[in-house]
Design a protein around this motif. Structure first.
Motif, short mmCIF file in Angstrom:
data_model
loop_
_atom_site.label_atom_id
_atom_site.label_comp_id
_atom_site.label_asym_id
_atom_site.label_seq_id
_atom_site.Cartn_x
_atom_site.Cartn_y
_atom_site.Cartn_z
N ASP A 11 5.98 27.64 4.57
CA ASP A 11 5.69 26.34 5.00
C ASP A 11 6.77 25.28 4.83
OD1 ASP A 11 3.37 27.58 5.48
OD2 ASP A 11 2.39 26.71 3.63
N VAL A 12 7.50 25.26 3.87
CA VAL A 12 8.74 24.20 3.81
C VAL A 12 9.56 24.47 4.82
CG1 VAL A 12 10.16 25.70 1.92
CG2 VAL A 12 10.19 23.40 1.96
N PHE A 13 9.90 25.75 5.24
CA PHE A 13 10.95 25.50 6.40
C PHE A 13 10.27 25.28 7.73
CE2 PHE A 13 13.45 29.07 3.96
CZ PHE A 13 14.22 28.26 3.48
N ASP A 14 9.02 25.80 7.85
CA ASP A 14 8.30 25.42 9.01
C ASP A 14 8.18 23.96 9.32
OD1 ASP A 14 8.09 28.11 9.71
OD2 ASP A 14 5.86 28.40 8.95
N ILE A 17 11.26 22.31 10.13
CA ILE A 17 11.51 22.41 11.73
C ILE A 17 10.91 21.47 12.66
CG2 ILE A 17 11.27 24.07 13.34
CD1 ILE A 17 12.25 26.35 11.31
N GLN A 18 9.23 21.42 12.09
CA GLN A 18 8.56 20.81 13.11
C GLN A 18 8.91 19.12 12.86
OE1 GLN A 18 4.52 22.08 11.65
NE2 GLN A 18 4.65 23.81 13.10
N ARG A 19 9.21 18.87 11.73
CA ARG A 19 9.57 17.38 11.47
C ARG A 19 10.80 16.91 12.31
NH1 ARG A 19 9.62 15.07 5.74
NH2 ARG A 19 10.16 13.22 6.74
N THR A 20 11.93 17.76 12.17
CA THR A 20 12.98 17.46 12.82
C THR A 20 13.16 17.61 14.19
OG1 THR A 20 14.36 18.62 11.03
CG2 THR A 20 15.50 18.62 13.12
N ASN A 21 12.18 18.48 14.72
CA ASN A 21 11.80 18.54 16.32
C ASN A 21 11.07 17.21 16.61
OD1 ASN A 21 12.96 20.96 17.24
ND2 ASN A 21 11.32 22.04 16.52
N ASP A 58 26.15 5.95 -2.22
CA ASP A 58 25.11 5.39 -1.22
C ASP A 58 25.04 6.78 -0.21
OD1 ASP A 58 24.87 3.16 -2.52
OD2 ASP A 58 26.66 2.53 -1.72
N ALA A 59 26.03 7.52 0.39
CA ALA A 59 25.72 8.36 1.44
C ALA A 59 24.94 9.55 0.96
CB ALA A 59 27.35 8.88 1.75
N ILE A 60 25.09 9.84 -0.28
CA ILE A 60 24.39 10.77 -0.82
C ILE A 60 22.85 10.27 -0.81
CG2 ILE A 60 23.87 12.19 -2.84
CD1 ILE A 60 26.71 12.30 -3.55
N SER A 61 22.59 9.19 -1.49
CA SER A 61 21.21 8.66 -1.50
C SER A 61 20.59 8.47 -0.22
CB SER A 61 21.46 7.09 -2.17
OG SER A 61 20.06 6.67 -2.29
N PHE A 62 21.36 8.11 0.58
CA PHE A 62 20.70 8.05 2.16
C PHE A 62 20.40 9.45 2.69
CE2 PHE A 62 21.22 8.27 6.51
CZ PHE A 62 20.19 7.36 7.19
N GLY A 63 21.01 10.21 2.51
CA GLY A 63 20.83 11.85 2.95
C GLY A 63 19.54 12.43 2.21
N GLN A 64 19.58 11.92 0.89
CA GLN A 64 18.26 12.43 0.27
C GLN A 64 17.07 11.95 0.91
OE1 GLN A 64 19.41 11.27 -3.54
NE2 GLN A 64 20.04 13.30 -3.98
N PRO A 67 14.74 14.39 6.13
CA PRO A 67 14.09 15.88 6.12
C PRO A 67 15.24 16.77 5.81
CG PRO A 67 13.27 14.54 7.82
CD PRO A 67 14.45 13.72 7.33
N MET A 68 14.57 17.95 5.23
CA MET A 68 15.61 19.01 4.69
C MET A 68 16.43 19.48 5.88
SD MET A 68 14.82 22.62 3.19
CE MET A 68 13.37 22.35 3.29
N LEU A 69 16.21 19.80 7.04
CA LEU A 69 16.91 20.29 8.12
C LEU A 69 17.91 19.11 8.59
CD1 LEU A 69 17.65 22.63 9.85
CD2 LEU A 69 15.94 21.85 11.42
N ILE A 70 17.23 17.96 8.73
CA ILE A 70 18.31 16.63 9.25
C ILE A 70 19.28 16.59 7.92
CG2 ILE A 70 18.59 14.27 9.75
CD1 ILE A 70 15.68 14.70 11.18
N ARG A 71 18.96 16.53 6.68
CA ARG A 71 19.62 16.54 5.82
C ARG A 71 20.99 17.51 5.69
NH1 ARG A 71 16.74 17.82 0.90
NH2 ARG A 71 15.25 16.56 1.77
N GLY A 72 20.55 18.81 6.07
CA GLY A 72 21.66 19.77 6.14
C GLY A 72 22.63 19.49 7.40
#
Length: 153
Positions: A11-14, A17-21, A58-64, A67-72
């Motif tokens: 579920d965490v990956f699905d 992926i859906q949020r990124t899309n 600040d770059a780290i804070s923003f990245g957090q 969503p996980m895939l976009i963060r990647g």
């Protein structure tokens, strides 16, 4: 309503992926584009330019906040050594985006239009307080790229 597809069985990956899309679809609509790959590369180019011009913490804070895939792909290939990059003028920021787009094979997109579209998307998606923090960290030369509500803050 779109049913939740099971792409990976986790579920965490699905979910990411859906949020990124969904984010990419919104950005495609912002830009009036139909090319998913071009939209992803444009989004990544702006995120990387923003990341590289923010102080490391600040770059780290923003990245957090992403969503996980976009963060990647926000953190992908990042070397925080020598960051933030100096930024003398808005043109410098847009040149970084333009060079990144050209490197990815897109020499026709206007980096200012792309940056404005990404910042409007972020305005809608990321918590208001975090965007305001980021907006106050960037040089005044970039303020007019941000949505008007943030410029007035």
């Amino acid at each position: 309503m779109i049913s939740r597809m099971k792409l990976t069985g986790l579920d965490v990956f699905d979910s990411t992926i859906q949020r990124t899309n969904a984010w990419l679809k919104e950005l495609m609509q912002e830009l009036n584009w139909s090319d998913h790959r071009k939209t992803y590369l444009a989004f990544r180019s702006v995120l990387h330019a923003l990341r590289d011009h923010l102080p490391v913490n600040d770059a780290i804070s923003f990245g957090q906040q992403l969503p996980m895939l976009i963060r990647g792909f926000y953190f992908d290939g990042w070397n925080p050594t020598g960051k933030p990059l100096p930024l003398g003028a808005r043109h410098d920021f847009l040149s970084v985006i333009s060079n990144s787009l050209a490197f990815d094979g897109d020499s026709t997109s206007n980096p200012e239009i792309v940056a404005r579209a990404v910042f409007r998307l972020l305005d809608r998606k990321v918590t208001d307080g975090e965007i305001e923090d980021v907006q106050h960290l960037v040089p005044a030369a970039l303020f007019d790229l941000w949505p008007p509500g943030l410029r007035a803050a």
